[in-house]
Write a protein that holds these residues in place. Structure first.
Motif, short mmCIF file in Angstrom:
data_model
loop_
_atom_site.label_atom_id
_atom_site.label_comp_id
_atom_site.label_asym_id
_atom_site.label_seq_id
_atom_site.Cartn_x
_atom_site.Cartn_y
_atom_site.Cartn_z
N LEU A 1 -49.16 -25.81 60.88
CA LEU A 1 -49.25 -27.11 61.54
C LEU A 1 -47.86 -27.61 61.94
O LEU A 1 -46.87 -27.35 61.26
N ASP A 2 -47.85 -28.35 63.04
CA ASP A 2 -46.61 -28.96 63.51
C ASP A 2 -46.47 -30.33 62.84
O ASP A 2 -47.30 -31.21 63.04
N ALA A 3 -45.44 -30.48 62.02
CA ALA A 3 -45.25 -31.73 61.29
C ALA A 3 -43.76 -31.92 61.06
O ALA A 3 -42.98 -30.97 61.07
N PRO A 4 -43.32 -33.17 60.84
CA PRO A 4 -41.92 -33.42 60.50
C PRO A 4 -41.52 -32.61 59.27
O PRO A 4 -42.38 -32.20 58.48
N PRO A 5 -40.24 -32.36 59.07
CA PRO A 5 -39.79 -31.55 57.94
C PRO A 5 -40.07 -32.20 56.60
O PRO A 5 -40.23 -33.43 56.51
N PRO A 6 -40.12 -31.42 55.53
CA PRO A 6 -40.36 -31.98 54.19
C PRO A 6 -39.18 -32.80 53.71
O PRO A 6 -38.07 -32.69 54.23
N SER A 7 -39.42 -33.62 52.72
CA SER A 7 -38.36 -34.42 52.12
C SER A 7 -38.51 -34.37 50.61
O SER A 7 -39.55 -33.96 50.09
N THR A 8 -37.47 -34.78 49.92
CA THR A 8 -37.45 -34.75 48.46
C THR A 8 -37.17 -36.14 47.92
O THR A 8 -36.25 -36.82 48.39
N TYR A 9 -37.95 -36.56 46.96
CA TYR A 9 -37.74 -37.86 46.34
C TYR A 9 -36.63 -37.77 45.30
O TYR A 9 -36.62 -36.87 44.46
N GLU A 10 -35.70 -38.71 45.35
CA GLU A 10 -34.64 -38.81 44.36
C GLU A 10 -34.77 -40.15 43.64
O GLU A 10 -34.76 -41.21 44.28
N PRO A 11 -34.89 -40.14 42.32
CA PRO A 11 -35.01 -41.41 41.57
C PRO A 11 -33.82 -42.32 41.82
O PRO A 11 -32.66 -41.88 41.80
N VAL A 12 -34.11 -43.59 42.05
CA VAL A 12 -33.04 -44.56 42.36
C VAL A 12 -32.60 -45.35 41.13
O VAL A 12 -31.64 -46.12 41.21
N TRP A 13 -33.31 -45.16 40.03
CA TRP A 13 -32.99 -45.92 38.81
C TRP A 13 -33.57 -45.21 37.61
O TRP A 13 -34.65 -44.60 37.69
N ARG A 14 -32.85 -45.24 36.51
CA ARG A 14 -33.36 -44.72 35.25
C ARG A 14 -33.04 -45.71 34.14
O ARG A 14 -31.97 -46.34 34.16
N PRO A 15 -33.93 -45.86 33.17
CA PRO A 15 -33.65 -46.81 32.08
C PRO A 15 -32.52 -46.29 31.20
O PRO A 15 -32.53 -45.13 30.77
N GLU A 16 -31.54 -47.14 30.95
CA GLU A 16 -30.43 -46.76 30.08
C GLU A 16 -30.83 -46.89 28.61
O GLU A 16 -30.40 -46.11 27.76
N ALA A 17 -31.64 -47.89 28.31
CA ALA A 17 -32.14 -48.09 26.95
C ALA A 17 -33.53 -48.70 27.05
O ALA A 17 -33.81 -49.47 27.98
N GLU A 18 -34.37 -48.35 26.12
CA GLU A 18 -35.75 -48.83 26.17
C GLU A 18 -35.96 -50.00 25.23
O GLU A 18 -35.54 -49.97 24.07
N THR A 19 -36.63 -51.02 25.74
CA THR A 19 -36.96 -52.18 24.92
C THR A 19 -38.16 -51.85 24.05
O THR A 19 -39.20 -51.41 24.55
#
Length: 422
Positions: free
Chosen positions: A314-332
């Motif tokens: 199929l003709d479709a735009p190229p794939p992309s990869t998700y990159e996390p923009v935030w991670r918890p430093e400490a959990e409450t």
């Protein structure tokens, strides 16, 4: 004074999309029946959805027997009021024998076969004697709220997701939303977008991209046949029925819900809410793992789409990869509601079925009906409108017509064979 007894071939309990779809099939086939609705037809869309609610499935998914969305935006997402208007027009297309504000209070087996359905409504108490009964009340009846919820300080407003309407409904202050499924994630977003301080207790809900490689992901999944695959063919088989739906939104034309981005913007994310009393809550340190698991599902679905596109050239735009923009430093793991300025809690953990009025032995230990494609082991008793009744599409507008046709064909087949009970 004894209740009036009326005879009919089929009783359909529930006047939502599943019950009306069944009625359409039976009306077409000339089968005598009645539809019982405790409130008004399709009332749950108007009464149990918040003001900014939109469908998360594209409008073209909205298909019922003899009735489909034909508006100007098939790839858009109807708002609550638009769904109410669309579904409200269905009954007028075929005139179902619908009795509104008539509640089924008891379903029992009739001596010699068939069923008795006791009701209460505008005409008082009426018992319907029928050869077949279709229970089309869905599977979301009782909200799940922790047993310890009443132990929270009475100054804290507590609200179930079905009763949430908009941020102005809640007292000033921060809000804790418990549950990150479709309702919880979208209600948290609704509050967040108005500038409220939101705390969100995460569950194990996965997430999905809104669009990927140029198309809505749910359109890709439909093309790939995922909504048509019987539950027995999924990994784990019938256990798929226990899975939580992926969170995403159709709001503002549709977009991803990325809880990590909300956290960057100030939303406070917590792990699984474990216990509470007074103004104190305790959480498990599971927020990071929950976010990672949700993202893993997101990425996995996108990779499945990549393979589908490649396999079919199929003709479709190229794939992309998700990159996390935030991670918890400490959990409450502990939270003081007063110290955090939290004045209200919205419970969005989910629902459990309530079939206490059905006095027929077709339920498992958790109170869920046992069936194959809606057909139970008791001749003449059927269920419709359940998530994963037969396929992933069963709990959506997309799959209701197929399920209703199957159950109706079982009934009409028995009628054609002149069998009083099928």
């Amino acid at each position: 004074m004894s209740a009036e007894v009326r005879s009919t071939r089929v009783v359909v309990v529930g006047g939502g999309q599943a019950g009306l779809s069944t009625s359409w099939c039976l009306t077409r086939d000339g089968v005598d029946h009645v539809v019982l609705e405790a409130e008004t037809a399709a009332h749950e869309w108007a009464d149990r959805r918040w003001d900014s609610f939109t469908l998360v499935t594209p409008n073209w998914h909205c298909r019922l027997p003899g009735y489909a969305y034909d508006g100007p935006d098939p790839d858009g997402f109807m708002t609550r009021d638009e769904v109410v208007a669309w579904l409200g027009g269905y009954a007028a297309t075929f005139g179902p024998p619908l009795l509104e504000r008539t509640r089924a209070t008891s379903l029992t087996e009739r001596e010699g076969g068939g069923f008795l359905v006791a009701t209460t409504g505008p005409e008082g108490e009426v018992i319907f004697s029928a050869d077949h009964v279709v229970v089309a009340t869905g599977g979301y009846h009782l909200p799940i709220v922790p047993a310890w919820a009443p132990a929270l300080d009475p100054s804290i407003t507590q609200l179930e997701s079905a009763h949430y309407r908009n941020p102005d409904q809640l007292p000033d202050g921060a809000v804790l939303v418990v549950g990150s499924g479709q309702s919880g994630a979208q209600i948290a977003e609704d509050l967040h977008l108005t500038g409220r301080q939101v705390h969100l207790a995460l569950g194990d809900a996965p997430r999905v991209a809104r669009t990927y490689r140029g198309r809505d992901v749910m359109t890709w999944l439909s093309d790939m046949g995922l909504y048509d695959t019987p539950v027995a063919q999924y990994p784990g088989g019938a256990t798929a029925r226990e899975k939580t739906n992926h969170y995403v939104t159709g709001r503002d034309g549709g977009r991803d819900i990325d809880l990590r981005r909300f956290a960057l913007e100030g939303m406070r994310l917590h792990g699984l809410l474990e216990a509470g009393a007074g103004t104190h809550l305790s959480f498990l340190p599971t927020a990071g793992a929950a976010l990672d698991a949700a993202d893993a599902t997101y990425v996995s679905i996108n990779r499945d789409i990549d393979r589908w596109i490649e396999a079919h050239g199929l003709d479709a735009p190229p794939p992309s990869t998700y990159e996390p923009v935030w991670r918890p430093e400490a959990e409450t793991t502990a939270l003081d509601l007063v110290a955090e300025g939290i004045t209200s809690v919205v419970w969005a953990i989910g629902y459990r079925p309530d079939y206490r009025w059905v006095h027929v032995g077709v339920f498992d230990g958790a109170g869920r009906p046992t069936h194959t494609r809606g057909v139970t082991s008791v001749p003449g008793l059927y269920f419709l409108g359940l998530p994963w009744l037969h396929t992933w599409g069963s709990g959506r507008f997309l799959g209701i017509a197929r399920d209703a046709e199957h159950v109706a064909s079982c009934i009409t087949g028995a009628v054609a064979r002149r069998q009083p009970v099928g």
